[in-house]
Design a protein around this motif. Structure first.
Motif, PDB file in Angstrom:
ATOM      1  N   GLY A  17       1.023  -1.142   0.544  1.00 22.73           N
ATOM      2  CA  GLY A  17       0.307  -0.121  -0.160  1.00 22.73           C
ATOM      3  C   GLY A  17       1.026   1.072   0.126  1.00 22.73           C
ATOM      4  O   GLY A  17       0.410   2.250  -0.786  1.00 22.73           O
ATOM      5  N   GLU A  18       1.830   1.019   1.270  1.00 24.87           N
ATOM      6  CA  GLU A  18       2.746   2.833   0.827  1.00 24.87           C
ATOM      7  C   GLU A  18       3.402   2.797  -0.745  1.00 24.87           C
ATOM      8  O   GLU A  18       3.468   3.573  -1.110  1.00 24.87           O
ATOM      9  CB  GLU A  18       3.843   2.518   2.111  1.00 24.87           C
ATOM     10  N   MET A  19       3.779   2.229  -1.495  1.00 26.82           N
ATOM     11  CA  MET A  19       4.361   1.916  -2.186  1.00 26.82           C
ATOM     12  C   MET A  19       3.255   2.433  -3.155  1.00 26.82           C
ATOM     13  O   MET A  19       3.850   2.713  -4.513  1.00 26.82           O
ATOM     14  CB  MET A  19       5.006   0.548  -2.528  1.00 26.82           C
ATOM     15  N   ALA A  20       2.331   1.827  -3.152  1.00 27.44           N
ATOM     16  CA  ALA A  20       1.210   2.429  -4.295  1.00 27.44           C
ATOM     17  C   ALA A  20       1.164   3.650  -4.080  1.00 27.44           C
ATOM     18  O   ALA A  20       0.927   5.096  -5.406  1.00 27.44           O
ATOM     19  CB  ALA A  20      -0.064   1.933  -3.999  1.00 27.44           C
ATOM     20  N   LEU A  21       0.701   4.135  -3.022  1.00 28.03           N
ATOM     21  CA  LEU A  21       0.728   5.500  -2.223  1.00 28.03           C
ATOM     22  C   LEU A  21       2.477   5.776  -3.203  1.00 28.03           C
ATOM     23  O   LEU A  21       1.983   7.725  -3.390  1.00 28.03           O
ATOM     24  CB  LEU A  21       0.854   5.786  -1.193  1.00 28.03           C
ATOM     25  N   ARG A  22       3.256   6.120  -2.551  1.00 28.54           N
ATOM     26  CA  ARG A  22       4.044   7.408  -3.273  1.00 28.54           C
ATOM     27  C   ARG A  22       4.059   6.765  -4.481  1.00 28.54           C
ATOM     28  O   ARG A  22       4.394   7.824  -5.367  1.00 28.54           O
ATOM     29  CB  ARG A  22       5.741   6.245  -2.647  1.00 28.54           C
ATOM     30  N   ILE A  23       3.829   5.465  -5.264  1.00 28.36           N
ATOM     31  CA  ILE A  23       3.298   6.009  -6.612  1.00 28.36           C
ATOM     32  C   ILE A  23       2.666   7.239  -7.332  1.00 28.36           C
ATOM     33  O   ILE A  23       2.546   7.856  -8.094  1.00 28.36           O
ATOM     34  CB  ILE A  23       3.245   4.691  -7.548  1.00 28.36           C
ATOM     35  N   ALA A  24       1.684   7.242  -6.845  1.00 25.98           N
ATOM     36  CA  ALA A  24       0.199   8.176  -7.406  1.00 25.98           C
ATOM     37  C   ALA A  24       0.389   8.741  -6.510  1.00 25.98           C
ATOM     38  O   ALA A  24       0.660  10.303  -7.650  1.00 25.98           O
ATOM     39  CB  ALA A  24      -0.835   7.514  -6.161  1.00 25.98           C
ATOM     40  N   ILE A  25       2.230   9.686  -5.636  1.00 28.18           N
ATOM     41  CA  ILE A  25       1.995  10.777  -4.811  1.00 28.18           C
ATOM     42  C   ILE A  25       2.882  11.381  -6.633  1.00 28.18           C
ATOM     43  O   ILE A  25       2.945  12.463  -7.264  1.00 28.18           O
ATOM     44  CB  ILE A  25       2.487  11.476  -4.458  1.00 28.18           C
ATOM     45  N   GLU A  26       4.178  10.608  -6.798  1.00 33.50           N
ATOM     46  CA  GLU A  26       4.793  10.505  -7.864  1.00 33.50           C
ATOM     47  C   GLU A  26       4.129  11.043  -9.427  1.00 33.50           C
ATOM     48  O   GLU A  26       5.057  11.911  -9.818  1.00 33.50           O
ATOM     49  CB  GLU A  26       6.206   9.935  -8.425  1.00 33.50           C
ATOM     50  N   ASN A  27       2.928  10.628  -9.668  1.00 33.49           N
ATOM     51  CA  ASN A  27       2.062  10.800 -10.911  1.00 33.49           C
ATOM     52  C   ASN A  27       1.208  12.014 -10.582  1.00 33.49           C
ATOM     53  O   ASN A  27       1.051  11.884 -11.842  1.00 33.49           O
ATOM     54  CB  ASN A  27       1.520   9.272 -11.128  1.00 33.49           C
ATOM     55  N   ASN A  28       1.381  12.657  -9.332  1.00 34.55           N
ATOM     56  CA  ASN A  28      -0.027  13.366  -8.898  1.00 34.55           C
ATOM     57  C   ASN A  28      -1.254  12.349  -9.219  1.00 34.55           C
ATOM     58  O   ASN A  28      -2.139  14.133  -9.983  1.00 34.55           O
ATOM     59  CB  ASN A  28       0.295  14.342 -10.091  1.00 34.55           C
ATOM     60  N   THR A  29      -1.402  11.764  -8.466  1.00 33.03           N
ATOM     61  CA  THR A  29      -2.728  11.071  -8.907  1.00 33.03           C
ATOM     62  C   THR A  29      -3.129  11.039  -7.252  1.00 33.03           C
ATOM     63  O   THR A  29      -2.598  10.277  -6.543  1.00 33.03           O
ATOM     64  CB  THR A  29      -2.370  10.090  -9.222  1.00 33.03           C
ATOM     65  N   LYS A  30      -4.288  11.269  -7.054  1.00 35.57           N
ATOM     66  CA  LYS A  30      -5.120  10.968  -5.743  1.00 35.57           C
ATOM     67  C   LYS A  30      -5.220   9.690  -5.378  1.00 35.57           C
ATOM     68  O   LYS A  30      -5.509   9.051  -6.060  1.00 35.57           O
ATOM     69  CB  LYS A  30      -6.537  12.018  -5.936  1.00 35.57           C
ATOM     70  N   ALA A  31      -5.032   8.994  -4.461  1.00 37.00           N
ATOM     71  CA  ALA A  31      -5.070   7.887  -3.618  1.00 37.00           C
ATOM     72  C   ALA A  31      -5.714   7.787  -2.451  1.00 37.00           C
ATOM     73  O   ALA A  31      -5.913   8.022  -1.788  1.00 37.00           O
ATOM     74  CB  ALA A  31      -4.012   7.108  -3.434  1.00 37.00           C
ATOM     75  N   ILE A  32      -7.074   5.991  -1.990  1.00 36.98           N
ATOM     76  CA  ILE A  32      -7.430   5.663  -1.555  1.00 36.98           C
ATOM     77  C   ILE A  32      -7.499   4.881  -0.521  1.00 36.98           C
ATOM     78  O   ILE A  32      -6.596   3.501  -1.451  1.00 36.98           O
ATOM     79  CB  ILE A  32      -8.861   5.781  -1.464  1.00 36.98           C
ATOM     80  N   TYR A  33      -6.921   4.973   0.657  1.00 34.95           N
ATOM     81  CA  TYR A  33      -6.464   3.510   0.699  1.00 34.95           C
ATOM     82  C   TYR A  33      -7.270   3.579   2.483  1.00 34.95           C
ATOM     83  O   TYR A  33      -7.542   3.378   2.699  1.00 34.95           O
ATOM     84  CB  TYR A  33      -4.746   3.605   1.991  1.00 34.95           C
ATOM     85  N   THR A  34      -7.699   1.465   2.087  1.00 37.54           N
ATOM     86  CA  THR A  34      -8.844   1.881   3.378  1.00 37.54           C
ATOM     87  C   THR A  34      -8.505   0.861   4.218  1.00 37.54           C
ATOM     88  O   THR A  34      -7.253  -0.309   3.367  1.00 37.54           O
ATOM     89  CB  THR A  34     -10.025   0.537   2.163  1.00 37.54           C
ATOM     90  N   THR A  35      -9.142   0.053   5.090  1.00 33.80           N
ATOM     91  CA  THR A  35      -8.666  -0.780   6.326  1.00 33.80           C
ATOM     92  C   THR A  35     -10.529  -0.627   6.502  1.00 33.80           C
ATOM     93  O   THR A  35     -11.234  -0.328   6.485  1.00 33.80           O
ATOM     94  CB  THR A  35      -8.097   0.347   7.071  1.00 33.80           C
ATOM     95  N   PRO A  36     -10.374  -2.346   6.726  1.00 32.15           N
ATOM     96  CA  PRO A  36     -12.115  -2.877   6.920  1.00 32.15           C
ATOM     97  C   PRO A  36     -12.251  -2.606   8.773  1.00 32.15           C
ATOM     98  O   PRO A  36     -13.806  -1.879   8.886  1.00 32.15           O
ATOM     99  CB  PRO A  36     -11.728  -4.277   7.807  1.00 32.15           C
ATOM    100  N   LEU A  37     -11.620  -1.525   9.740  1.00 28.98           N
ATOM    101  CA  LEU A  37     -11.810  -1.318  11.233  1.00 28.98           C
ATOM    102  C   LEU A  37     -11.523   0.788  10.957  1.00 28.98           C
ATOM    103  O   LEU A  37     -11.021   0.802  10.576  1.00 28.98           O
ATOM    104  CB  LEU A  37     -11.514  -1.911  12.093  1.00 28.98           C
ATOM    105  N   LYS A  38     -12.424   1.446  12.120  1.00 33.07           N
ATOM    106  CA  LYS A  38     -12.436   2.631  11.688  1.00 33.07           C
ATOM    107  C   LYS A  38     -11.074   3.218  12.657  1.00 33.07           C
ATOM    108  O   LYS A  38     -10.295   3.294  12.912  1.00 33.07           O
ATOM    109  CB  LYS A  38     -13.073   3.165  12.635  1.00 33.07           C
TER     110      LYS A  38
END
Length: 98
Positions: A17-38
């Motif tokens: 997930g962290e790597m995907a978020l880094r790639i999204a930021i590098e590409n100026n793309t917004k990203a969503i990271y989901t978790t099952p619990l609040k």
């Protein structure tokens, strides 16, 4: 364009997930990271703010919404599901999810 990682606890999903978020930021793309619990969303929100910066990370749990429109949004799967459901009739939400 979309990735779902399913693995047992301790298998390293957060690293992916962290790597995907880094790639999204590098590409100026917004990203969503989901978790099952609040509680887990709140925990990841704190962790991701330390990694990516306070201004880049938002939180949406149903009860709380912090930094709407941030580059990275941490949210529960329930909030994401509801957002995706509403996106069927709202083109602007479809763009956010895609």
């Amino acid at each position: 364009h979309n990735v779902i990682v399913c693995a047992p606890t301790g298998a390293g999903k957060t690293v992916v997930g962290e790597m995907a978020l880094r790639i999204a930021i590098e590409n100026n793309t917004k990203a969503i990271y989901t978790t099952p619990l609040k509680a887990l969303s709140n925990q990841k929100f704190g962790e991701m703010r330390k990694i990516f910066g306070v201004d880049r990370v938002g939180l949406s749990t149903g009860d709380i919404s912090i930094r709407r429109g941030a580059d990275i949004t941490i949210m529960t799967t329930e909030v994401y599901r509801n957002m995706a459901w509403r996106a069927r009739t709202s083109p602007s939400l479809v763009e956010l999810i895609e």
